[in-house]
Structure formats: C-alpha cells, structure tokens
Motif scaffolding. Structure first.
Motif, PDB file in Angstrom:
ATOM      1  N   ILE A 314       0.832  -1.200   0.000  1.00 31.84           N
ATOM      2  CA  ILE A 314       0.000   0.000   0.000  1.00 31.84           C
ATOM      3  C   ILE A 314       0.869   1.253   0.000  1.00 31.84           C
ATOM      4  CG2 ILE A 314      -1.988  -1.072   1.122  1.00 31.84           C
ATOM      5  CD1 ILE A 314      -1.083   0.120   3.746  1.00 31.84           C
ATOM      6  N   THR A 315       0.315   2.309  -0.594  1.00 34.33           N
ATOM      7  CA  THR A 315       0.986   3.602  -0.592  1.00 34.33           C
ATOM      8  C   THR A 315      -0.057   4.684  -0.769  1.00 34.33           C
ATOM      9  OG1 THR A 315       2.828   4.867  -1.533  1.00 34.33           O
ATOM     10  CG2 THR A 315       1.380   3.765  -3.093  1.00 34.33           C
ATOM     11  N   GLN A 316       0.311   5.886  -0.371  1.00 35.69           N
ATOM     12  CA  GLN A 316      -0.617   7.000  -0.507  1.00 35.69           C
ATOM     13  C   GLN A 316      -0.209   7.845  -1.711  1.00 35.69           C
ATOM     14  OE1 GLN A 316      -1.243   8.883   3.201  1.00 35.69           O
ATOM     15  NE2 GLN A 316      -3.013  10.079   2.532  1.00 35.69           N
ATOM     16  N   TYR A 317      -1.216   8.327  -2.424  1.00 30.57           N
ATOM     17  CA  TYR A 317      -0.965   9.138  -3.607  1.00 30.57           C
ATOM     18  C   TYR A 317      -0.400  10.500  -3.197  1.00 30.57           C
ATOM     19  CZ  TYR A 317      -1.942  11.972  -7.735  1.00 30.57           C
ATOM     20  OH  TYR A 317      -1.847  12.818  -8.790  1.00 30.57           O
ATOM     21  N   ARG A 318       0.635  10.910  -3.907  1.00 30.96           N
ATOM     22  CA  ARG A 318       1.230  12.223  -3.672  1.00 30.96           C
ATOM     23  C   ARG A 318       0.571  13.252  -4.575  1.00 30.96           C
ATOM     24  NH1 ARG A 318       7.463  10.160  -4.279  1.00 30.96           N
ATOM     25  NH2 ARG A 318       7.603   8.955  -2.328  1.00 30.96           N
ATOM     26  N   ALA A 319       0.350  14.422  -4.049  1.00 29.55           N
ATOM     27  CA  ALA A 319      -0.319  15.481  -4.816  1.00 29.55           C
ATOM     28  C   ALA A 319       0.433  15.767  -6.109  1.00 29.55           C
ATOM     29  CB  ALA A 319      -0.439  16.742  -3.977  1.00 29.55           C
ATOM     30  N   ASP A 320      -0.310  15.798  -7.220  1.00 27.54           N
ATOM     31  CA  ASP A 320       0.192  16.181  -8.540  1.00 27.54           C
ATOM     32  C   ASP A 320       1.173  15.186  -9.154  1.00 27.54           C
ATOM     33  OD1 ASP A 320      -1.281  18.578  -8.486  1.00 27.54           O
ATOM     34  OD2 ASP A 320       0.305  19.541  -7.300  1.00 27.54           O
ATOM     35  N   GLU A 321       1.316  13.993  -8.579  1.00 30.92           N
ATOM     36  CA  GLU A 321       2.217  13.025  -9.199  1.00 30.92           C
ATOM     37  C   GLU A 321       1.473  12.224 -10.275  1.00 30.92           C
ATOM     38  OE1 GLU A 321       3.750   9.660  -7.067  1.00 30.92           O
ATOM     39  OE2 GLU A 321       1.936   9.462  -5.844  1.00 30.92           O
ATOM     40  N   VAL A 322       2.234  11.585 -11.146  1.00 31.38           N
ATOM     41  CA  VAL A 322       1.659  10.731 -12.183  1.00 31.38           C
ATOM     42  C   VAL A 322       1.161   9.443 -11.529  1.00 31.38           C
ATOM     43  CG1 VAL A 322       2.120   9.503 -14.335  1.00 31.38           C
ATOM     44  CG2 VAL A 322       3.226  11.704 -13.889  1.00 31.38           C
ATOM     45  N   LEU A 323      -0.015   8.988 -11.936  1.00 29.07           N
ATOM     46  CA  LEU A 323      -0.608   7.801 -11.330  1.00 29.07           C
ATOM     47  C   LEU A 323       0.322   6.596 -11.404  1.00 29.07           C
ATOM     48  CD1 LEU A 323      -2.973   6.217 -10.098  1.00 29.07           C
ATOM     49  CD2 LEU A 323      -3.885   5.936 -12.407  1.00 29.07           C
ATOM     50  N   SER A 324       1.006   6.443 -12.528  1.00 30.13           N
ATOM     51  CA  SER A 324       1.890   5.283 -12.686  1.00 30.13           C
ATOM     52  C   SER A 324       2.997   5.262 -11.633  1.00 30.13           C
ATOM     53  CB  SER A 324       2.504   5.271 -14.089  1.00 30.13           C
ATOM     54  OG  SER A 324       3.228   6.464 -14.333  1.00 30.13           O
ATOM     55  N   ASN A 325       3.415   6.436 -11.170  1.00 25.25           N
ATOM     56  CA  ASN A 325       4.442   6.479 -10.126  1.00 25.25           C
ATOM     57  C   ASN A 325       3.907   5.943  -8.808  1.00 25.25           C
ATOM     58  OD1 ASN A 325       6.205   7.603 -11.941  1.00 25.25           O
ATOM     59  ND2 ASN A 325       5.916   9.715 -11.226  1.00 25.25           N
ATOM     60  N   ALA A 326       2.670   6.307  -8.483  1.00 27.89           N
ATOM     61  CA  ALA A 326       2.063   5.805  -7.249  1.00 27.89           C
ATOM     62  C   ALA A 326       1.847   4.296  -7.325  1.00 27.89           C
ATOM     63  CB  ALA A 326       0.728   6.518  -7.007  1.00 27.89           C
ATOM     64  N   ILE A 327       1.426   3.793  -8.486  1.00 26.69           N
ATOM     65  CA  ILE A 327       1.225   2.345  -8.639  1.00 26.69           C
ATOM     66  C   ILE A 327       2.562   1.623  -8.552  1.00 26.69           C
ATOM     67  CG2 ILE A 327       0.459   0.550 -10.228  1.00 26.69           C
ATOM     68  CD1 ILE A 327      -1.646   2.497 -11.272  1.00 26.69           C
ATOM     69  N   ALA A 328       3.593   2.203  -9.140  1.00 20.79           N
ATOM     70  CA  ALA A 328       4.932   1.597  -9.056  1.00 20.79           C
ATOM     71  C   ALA A 328       5.405   1.534  -7.611  1.00 20.79           C
ATOM     72  CB  ALA A 328       5.911   2.399  -9.906  1.00 20.79           C
ATOM     73  N   ARG A 329       5.060   2.544  -6.834  1.00 20.82           N
ATOM     74  CA  ARG A 329       5.442   2.546  -5.424  1.00 20.82           C
ATOM     75  C   ARG A 329       4.684   1.455  -4.658  1.00 20.82           C
ATOM     76  NH1 ARG A 329       4.946   7.542  -5.122  1.00 20.82           N
ATOM     77  NH2 ARG A 329       3.002   7.739  -3.939  1.00 20.82           N
ATOM     78  N   ALA A 330       3.398   1.288  -4.970  1.00 22.06           N
ATOM     79  CA  ALA A 330       2.626   0.215  -4.345  1.00 22.06           C
ATOM     80  C   ALA A 330       3.179  -1.148  -4.758  1.00 22.06           C
ATOM     81  CB  ALA A 330       1.153   0.326  -4.740  1.00 22.06           C
ATOM     82  N   TYR A 332       6.292  -1.772  -5.491  1.00 15.27           N
ATOM     83  CA  TYR A 332       7.540  -1.983  -4.740  1.00 15.27           C
ATOM     84  C   TYR A 332       7.236  -2.421  -3.309  1.00 15.27           C
ATOM     85  CZ  TYR A 332      12.066  -1.086  -2.593  1.00 15.27           C
ATOM     86  OH  TYR A 332      13.247  -1.219  -1.900  1.00 15.27           O
ATOM     87  N   ALA A 333       6.187  -1.836  -2.724  1.00 15.24           N
ATOM     88  CA  ALA A 333       5.780  -2.255  -1.379  1.00 15.24           C
ATOM     89  C   ALA A 333       5.349  -3.722  -1.391  1.00 15.24           C
ATOM     90  CB  ALA A 333       4.639  -1.371  -0.874  1.00 15.24           C
ATOM     91  N   LEU A 334       4.633  -4.123  -2.444  1.00 17.53           N
ATOM     92  CA  LEU A 334       4.227  -5.528  -2.574  1.00 17.53           C
ATOM     93  C   LEU A 334       5.447  -6.433  -2.707  1.00 17.53           C
ATOM     94  CD1 LEU A 334       2.040  -7.711  -3.072  1.00 17.53           C
ATOM     95  CD2 LEU A 334       2.114  -7.078  -5.496  1.00 17.53           C
ATOM     96  N   TYR A 335       6.418  -5.992  -3.490  1.00 14.43           N
ATOM     97  CA  TYR A 335       7.651  -6.760  -3.661  1.00 14.43           C
ATOM     98  C   TYR A 335       8.372  -6.939  -2.326  1.00 14.43           C
ATOM     99  CZ  TYR A 335      12.522  -7.703  -4.904  1.00 14.43           C
ATOM    100  OH  TYR A 335      13.786  -8.233  -4.960  1.00 14.43           O
ATOM    101  N   LYS A 336       8.419  -5.888  -1.528  1.00 12.05           N
ATOM    102  CA  LYS A 336       9.058  -5.975  -0.212  1.00 12.05           C
ATOM    103  C   LYS A 336       8.325  -6.966   0.679  1.00 12.05           C
ATOM    104  CE  LYS A 336      10.540  -2.547   2.090  1.00 12.05           C
ATOM    105  NZ  LYS A 336      10.603  -1.261   2.846  1.00 12.05           N
ATOM    106  N   GLY A 337       6.990  -6.948   0.600  1.00 10.50           N
ATOM    107  CA  GLY A 337       6.205  -7.889   1.402  1.00 10.50           C
ATOM    108  C   GLY A 337       6.469  -9.326   1.003  1.00 10.50           C
ATOM    109  N   LYS A 338       6.590  -9.589  -0.287  1.00 12.38           N
ATOM    110  CA  LYS A 338       6.872 -10.953  -0.740  1.00 12.38           C
ATOM    111  C   LYS A 338       8.291 -11.374  -0.359  1.00 12.38           C
ATOM    112  CE  LYS A 338       3.580 -11.692  -4.474  1.00 12.38           C
ATOM    113  NZ  LYS A 338       3.110 -12.960  -3.907  1.00 12.38           N
ATOM    114  N   SER A 339       9.206 -10.432  -0.455  1.00 10.40           N
ATOM    115  CA  SER A 339      10.593 -10.745  -0.092  1.00 10.40           C
ATOM    116  C   SER A 339      10.739 -11.016   1.402  1.00 10.40           C
ATOM    117  CB  SER A 339      11.514  -9.587  -0.490  1.00 10.40           C
ATOM    118  OG  SER A 339      11.457  -9.363  -1.882  1.00 10.40           O
ATOM    119  N   SER A 340       9.828 -10.472   2.197  1.00 13.23           N
ATOM    120  CA  SER A 340       9.905 -10.634   3.652  1.00 13.23           C
ATOM    121  C   SER A 340       9.128 -11.856   4.145  1.00 13.23           C
ATOM    122  CB  SER A 340       9.384  -9.377   4.348  1.00 13.23           C
ATOM    123  OG  SER A 340      10.135  -8.244   3.958  1.00 13.23           O
TER     124      SER A 340
END
Length: 350
Positions: A314-330, A332-340
């Motif tokens: 999960i991640t929170q959307y940053r004001a005025d950022e591109v949607l794809s950046n927020a999804i990429a951040r989510a 990466y969070a998913l990847y960290k969860g699987k790695s852990s």
C-alpha cells in the motif's frame, strides 16, 4: 472440416434475437389468421377463410423449424405465406382491403436476416411484386368482392395489425440495441473471469478521482494485492482450479471493501484496490483485515480444501504526481512484502 462446421454453426446461430422474434411473429400471425378464418366465413368468403387455415399450418411448420434452428426454412415458409396470402387477398377482395400492407413488413426483416447485397436484391424484387400487384388491381376487379362497409372494416383491421407489428418491431430493436450497448460497455469495463473492473477501467476511474483530488485535496490510497504461490496452484491442480481460486478471492475482496472503494484485476493474480478518503494508517487496517479474511478462506476442490494467502503493498498518492508512479510505489511495497515472507501487508510512505 471443423472450421467449416464451426462457421456453419455461427451463421446458423447469428442474430439469435431476430429468430426469437420470428417465433413470436409466427404465434401472432397464426392467431391473426385464425381470426381471419372466422371473419371471412362471416363475410361469406369461404375461399379466403380456408386460405387462412393453410396459413396457420404454414406458421406452425415455421415455428417448429425455428425451434429446431432451421432458420432459413422457417423464414422461407413465412415469406411464402405472406407473399401468397397478400397477393390472393388483394386479388380476391381488392386493393382497398389492405392485404398489401403485410408486404411492407419484409423490408426490415430482409436486411436483418440476410447480407446487405442480397437484402437489396430481394427488396428490389419485393418492390416489383408490390408495384405489379398495385398496377394489376387498376385493370381488374376483385374476384370475390365484399360490401364497402366490410371492405373498410378489413382494411382497418389489417392496418391496425401492421401498425401494431411495426411498433413492436421498433420497440424490439430499440431494446436489443440498448441491451447490446449495455453488454458491450460491461465487457469493455470488466474482467471476463472475475467480474471485477479490468485494468483499463480501474485506471480510468482512478484518473477521475485524481482530477477531483487536484481540485479538492484529500487522502487517496492505492492497495496492490497478489495471491501468494499462485503458480504452484496452477501447476498442482490445473488452470481450471486456478481460475476458481481467482474468482473466489476476487469475490471476497470485493465484498469486504467499503462501498466507496473499488477494486479491479490488475493482471494475472494481482488486484488493485483504490481507497478514496483514506490515509495510510486506515488503509493498513483495511489491508490487514483483507489479508486475514483470505488466509482463513477455504476453496473446495472435489472435497479437498485449498487455502491461499495474500501479500499486499500500500501507498498514498502524492499530490500532482503521475498515477503510474504511485502504482509503481505500491508494487515496490508488494515486492518488499513478498521478499519478507509473503502473507503480509507492507506500506510505503508517500
């Protein structure tokens, strides 16, 4: 050979709504001919009365042909009955009887039931038949004339029937087009397997939320979920069972989310949840609730219970950022969860 057979089946089953309508028209037209039988007996025209008996028999045969999907035979029987009946009715009673109105019913039917080029050819032949019948009645008298009052009554009856049938056809096509549009819209927006929003639609919905977000800043959290070890499920149980797992998990996820949230299939065994008016802490609580619900979920496979787990980023959307950046951040969070170790919720601060 199989391709030709499949193509034949496709042609035979094409435009199923039209053939269902044709079956209803058989019932309606047969009922009208029964009424005509008694009308012409009462008017003292036994020939026309018994012609309607033959017409009823033809409509019964046409109906049975449609039931057995012999659509061409059914349509040919209807076409023959209308052409002959309209011609005989006009010649015996007169042009003013209005039997020629029924010929006009073929115009929309021709273009629905056949290819455009053939339909135009048949329509031209229909015009020649119609015009020829009109010209013929200029030079000959009806063979079995009836009184002027009876003729007026028959004309009004025929006009009413054709008016009602055209109205019904118009309503039928309007409903069919509306249903088709609704079905195509649903297909364009949803994933065919799970029934969730597809990737394109969930992006479009999120973009709308972001447009509102820019006008009125608010919390928006993205939640990317993935079924753990899903490949092993496909390898061990087969893809049919894997599909069943996907459907069951997606249904549970959808039922557990709030009304204002929406979820879609992001790809494969991944799902993207969008939570409006939700900060990261609230989203983490929701994600943990979803994770626990899926962990205890049991999917039946011929008496054997299959259990799966869910990793969530999960991640929170940053004001005025591109949607794809927020999804990429989510992601990466998913990847960290699987790695852990999987079966966990991992959050990344905006």
């Amino acid at each position: 050979m199989q391709a030709r057979h499949s193509n034949s089946l496709y042609k035979r089953d094409a435009r199923p709504e039209f053939w269902q309508l044709s079956m209803r028209c058989c019932v309606l037209a047969g009922s009208i001919d029964v009424a005509f039988f008694f009308i012409f007996l009462w008017l003292g025209s036994p020939i026309l009365a018994w012609i309607n008996v033959i017409s009823v028999a033809m409509y019964v045969c046409a109906y049975r042909a449609f039931v057995h999907r012999r659509n061409r035979l059914g349509f040919a029987l209807i076409q023959t009955e209308v052409l002959v009946h309209a011609g005989l009715g006009t010649v015996l009673v007169g042009w003013e009887s209005g039997f020629h109105y029924y010929l006009l019913m073929f115009i929309p039917a021709l273009f629905v039931s056949t290819r455009a080029r053939i339909a135009w050819i048949l329509a031209a032949h229909l015009w020649i038949y119609y015009a020829g019948l009109y010209v013929l009645m200029w030079y000959m008298q009806p063979l079995q004339p009836i009184s002027s009052n009876a003729l007026l009554g028959v004309n009004i009856f025929n006009l009413t029937v054709v008016f009602c049938m055209f109205s019904y056809l118009a309503l039928f096509y309007a409903i069919t087009v509306t249903r088709a549009h609704t079905s195509l819209s649903r297909m364009a927006m949803t994933d065919s397997l799970t029934g969730l929003f597809n990737r394109r639609q969930i992006v479009a919905l999120t973009e709308k939320l972001l447009a509102r977000h820019h006008r009125c800043p608010t919390n928006l959290t993205l939640m990317l979920m993935d079924i753990d070890h899903f490949k092993q499920i496909n390898d061990e149980y087969g893809h049919d069972v894997g599909d069943r797992v996907l459907v069951t998990v997606s249904q549970h996820l959808q039922s557990l989310m709030r009304e204002q949230d929406f979820i879609g299939r992001w790809g494969g065994e991944e799902f993207l949840g969008v939570l409006p008016d939700t900060d990261l802490e609230q989203a983490a609580e929701t994600a943990e609730r979803l994770r626990k619900a899926i962990q205890v979920l049991e999917i039946d496979n011929d008496g054997k219970k299959i259990q799966v787990t869910l990793s969530i980023g999960i991640t929170q959307y940053r004001a005025d950022e591109v949607l794809s950046n927020a999804i990429a951040r989510a992601d990466y969070a998913l990847y960290k969860g699987k790695s852990s170790g999987r079966n966990r919720v991992e959050a990344i601060q905006a």
